[in-house]
Design an enzyme around this catalytic site. Structure first.
Site, PDB file in Angstrom:
ATOM      1  N   LEU A  25       0.915  -1.155  -0.084  1.00 39.98           N
ATOM      2  CA  LEU A  25      -0.049  -0.029  -0.022  1.00 39.98           C
ATOM      3  C   LEU A  25       0.839   1.232  -0.039  1.00 39.98           C
ATOM      4  O   LEU A  25       0.481   2.318  -0.380  1.00 39.98           O
ATOM      5  CB  LEU A  25      -0.966   0.084   1.254  1.00 39.98           C
ATOM      6  CG  LEU A  25      -1.893  -0.907   1.280  1.00 39.98           C
ATOM      7  CD1 LEU A  25      -2.702  -1.168   2.753  1.00 39.98           C
ATOM      8  CD2 LEU A  25      -3.159  -0.770   0.186  1.00 39.98           C
ATOM      9  N   GLY A  26       2.169   1.137   0.323  1.00 36.56           N
ATOM     10  CA  GLY A  26       2.846   2.234   0.508  1.00 36.56           C
ATOM     11  C   GLY A  26       4.101   2.019   1.617  1.00 36.56           C
ATOM     12  O   GLY A  26       4.137   1.048   2.373  1.00 36.56           O
ATOM     13  N   ALA A  27       4.928   3.116   1.539  1.00 30.77           N
ATOM     14  CA  ALA A  27       6.247   3.020   2.535  1.00 30.77           C
ATOM     15  C   ALA A  27       6.315   4.385   3.051  1.00 30.77           C
ATOM     16  O   ALA A  27       6.132   5.380   2.292  1.00 30.77           O
ATOM     17  CB  ALA A  27       7.415   2.668   1.615  1.00 30.77           C
TER      18      ALA A  27
ATOM     19  N   ASN B   2       7.871   6.786   7.026  1.00 29.01           N
ATOM     20  CA  ASN B   2       8.204   6.797   8.478  1.00 29.01           C
ATOM     21  C   ASN B   2       8.745   5.472   8.908  1.00 29.01           C
ATOM     22  O   ASN B   2       8.469   4.953   9.771  1.00 29.01           O
ATOM     23  CB  ASN B   2       6.842   6.907   9.238  1.00 29.01           C
ATOM     24  CG  ASN B   2       6.476   8.300   9.517  1.00 29.01           C
ATOM     25  OD1 ASN B   2       6.971   9.305   8.754  1.00 29.01           O
ATOM     26  ND2 ASN B   2       5.602   8.274  10.352  1.00 29.01           N
TER      27      ASN B   2
ATOM     28  N   GLY C 237       8.618   2.365   7.781  1.00 31.32           N
ATOM     29  CA  GLY C 237       7.897   1.254   7.680  1.00 31.32           C
ATOM     30  C   GLY C 237       7.419   0.938   6.203  1.00 31.32           C
ATOM     31  O   GLY C 237       7.365   1.865   5.535  1.00 31.32           O
ATOM     32  N   VAL C 238       6.994  -0.104   5.882  1.00 30.26           N
ATOM     33  CA  VAL C 238       6.197  -0.507   4.767  1.00 30.26           C
ATOM     34  C   VAL C 238       4.910  -0.832   5.114  1.00 30.26           C
ATOM     35  O   VAL C 238       4.852  -1.696   5.900  1.00 30.26           O
ATOM     36  CB  VAL C 238       7.041  -1.664   3.899  1.00 30.26           C
ATOM     37  CG1 VAL C 238       6.250  -1.796   2.486  1.00 30.26           C
ATOM     38  CG2 VAL C 238       8.451  -1.333   3.616  1.00 30.26           C
TER      39      VAL C 238
ATOM     40  N   LYS D  38       1.380  -2.671   9.220  1.00 31.21           N
ATOM     41  CA  LYS D  38       2.522  -1.937   8.867  1.00 31.21           C
ATOM     42  C   LYS D  38       3.729  -2.548   9.573  1.00 31.21           C
ATOM     43  O   LYS D  38       3.798  -2.915  10.667  1.00 31.21           O
ATOM     44  CB  LYS D  38       2.534  -0.665   9.590  1.00 31.21           C
ATOM     45  CG  LYS D  38       3.723   0.587   9.380  1.00 31.21           C
ATOM     46  CD  LYS D  38       3.197   1.825   9.904  1.00 31.21           C
ATOM     47  CE  LYS D  38       4.353   2.765   9.576  1.00 31.21           C
ATOM     48  NZ  LYS D  38       4.096   4.106  10.069  1.00 31.21           N
TER      49      LYS D  38
ATOM     50  N   ASP E 158       2.387  14.134  13.941  1.00 29.71           N
ATOM     51  CA  ASP E 158       2.942  13.986  12.532  1.00 29.71           C
ATOM     52  C   ASP E 158       1.748  14.085  11.378  1.00 29.71           C
ATOM     53  O   ASP E 158       1.655  13.247  10.550  1.00 29.71           O
ATOM     54  CB  ASP E 158       3.448  12.454  12.468  1.00 29.71           C
ATOM     55  CG  ASP E 158       4.315  12.356  11.052  1.00 29.71           C
ATOM     56  OD1 ASP E 158       4.934  13.470  10.640  1.00 29.71           O
ATOM     57  OD2 ASP E 158       4.755  11.248  10.947  1.00 29.71           O
TER      58      ASP E 158
END
Length: 393
Positions: free
Chosen positions: A74-76, A78, A80-81, A97, A190
């Site tokens: 889904l994305g990467a 901070n 983490g993936v 995550k 954040d």
């Protein structure tokens, strides 16, 4: 706005009496949870959706690495993936995550302990939490899957996000931040477009907030990339509070409204390219900077000027005037709302209570906006969604 009468929450213990992800006495936990949820001002639809999520969550039990099947990335970010996964025992689709950390067992256990607070974060404006565990050098945080992704991904497809849509986003972010502060005494730390998630049911939720101080410390080196959303007082290393989250929200709103990160501000030529008309009185007054030798010619959006190095960017946030919305394109209420979020002195910046009664929020709350329809047509999703097979509508 008139206060809604709390609607009774109906939660049924899991048929086998199993605890919520490893906690004991499910019945007692449910009673305490029911009481907390009834304090929230939920409408009927929000209540049903939260009930459905929590009822499903009871069936999950203890989370283990072997129980997950990867569907897609889904994305990467901070450190983490994030993967879309299937939790095989329950059949639920989740977002998982994975954060790789080289840390001692005592620190790892403290992080997992601190993350348990997320079990108590139940709000229509906060991404649902299934649990956290450690396996093979990685901490896993398992969350509700939001099929619309994050607003930075939506922004890439939309180019710019309309003011009416951003009105609904602003309401959700303020309510989410208020919930975290009032019910859990925590700030987000954040706020940025990639930490605001959306789905095809029209829900808007915050994720990745700073619930674990130990995790924040352990990941300190990976936070460099997010500093561009930090408030001036935080960048200067002075005391900061939820007022810092309000700055980050204001900066995020300007970015989503104009279609690019707003520092340095767009010049007259770029504004004309962005909006297809001459926008007077808002051009960047900063003269073009000479490019540092050897620095690549990448840029934000359509800005033809050389990119800022991170130290230049942070210096700009602290010492230069804050960004603002071009006046010819956006309503006076929206401009004023953003300006009140981006006052450099945190004591003068609007707080959550003031923002909640701002004219822009009152207008946005009264407007009928098909957020789900806009999102689905923008990113090519089917509507309505069933993010998990148990989603209540």
């Amino acid at each position: 706005m008139p206060k809604k009468k709390p609607t009774p929450i109906q939660l049924n213990p899991a048929p086998d009496g199993s605890a919520v992800n490893g906690t004991s006495s499910a019945e007692t936990n449910l009673e305490a949870l029911q009481k907390k949820l009834e304090e929230l001002e939920l409408d009927e639809q929000q209540r049903k959706r939260l009930e459905a999520f929590l009822t499903q969550k009871q069936k999950v039990g203890e989370l283990k690495d072997d129980d997950f099947e990867k569907i897609s990335e889904l994305g990467a970010g901070n450190g983490g993936v994030v993967f879309k996964v299937s939790h095989k025992p329950s059949g639920l689709v989740m977002a998982r995550k994975l954060i790789h950390l080289e840390i001692k067992p005592a620190i790892r256990n403290q992080i997992i302990r601190e993350l348990q607070v997320l079990h108590e974060c139940n709000s229509p404006y906060i991404v649902g939490f299934y649990g956290a565990f450690y396996s093979d050098g990685e901490i896993s945080i398992c969350m509700e899957h939001m099929d619309g992704g994050s607003l930075d991904q939506v922004l890439k497809k939309a180019g710019r996000i309309p003011e009416q849509i951003l009105g609904k986003v602003s309401i959700a972010v303020i309510k989410g931040l208020t919930y975290l502060r009032e019910k859990h005494k925590i700030m987000h730390r954040d706020v940025k477009p990639s930490n605001i998630l959306v789905n095809s049911r029209g829900e808007i939720k915050l994720c990745d907030f700073g619930v674990s101080g130990q995790l924040i410390d352990s990941m300190a080196n990976s936070f460099v990339g997010t500093r561009s959303y930090m408030s001036p007082e935080r960048l200067q290393g002075t005391h900061y509070s939820v007022q810092s989250d309000i700055w980050s929200m204001g900066l995020s709103l300007v970015e989503m409204a104009v279609g690019r990160y707003p520092i340095p501000p767009p010049d007259a030529k770029e504004l004309e390219l962005m909006f297809g008309c001459q926008v007077e009185g808002d051009a960047a007054e900063t003269p073009p900077r000479p490019r540092t030798p050897g620095r690549p010619l990448s840029s934000y959006g359509m800005d033809s000027r050389p990119p800022m190095a991170i130290f230049e960017l942070l210096d700009y946030i602290v010492n230069e005037p804050p960004p603002k919305l071009p006046s010819a394109v956006f309503s006076l209420e929206f401009q004023d709302f953003v300006n009140k979020c981006l006052i450099k002195n945190p004591a003068e910046r609007a707080d959550l209570k003031q923002l909640m009664v701002h004219a822009f929020i009152k207008r946005s709350d009264a407007e009928e906006v098909d957020f789900a329809g806009w999102l689905c047509s923008t990113i090519g999703l089917n509507q309505p969604s069933t993010p998990t097979h148990a989603a209540g509508v």
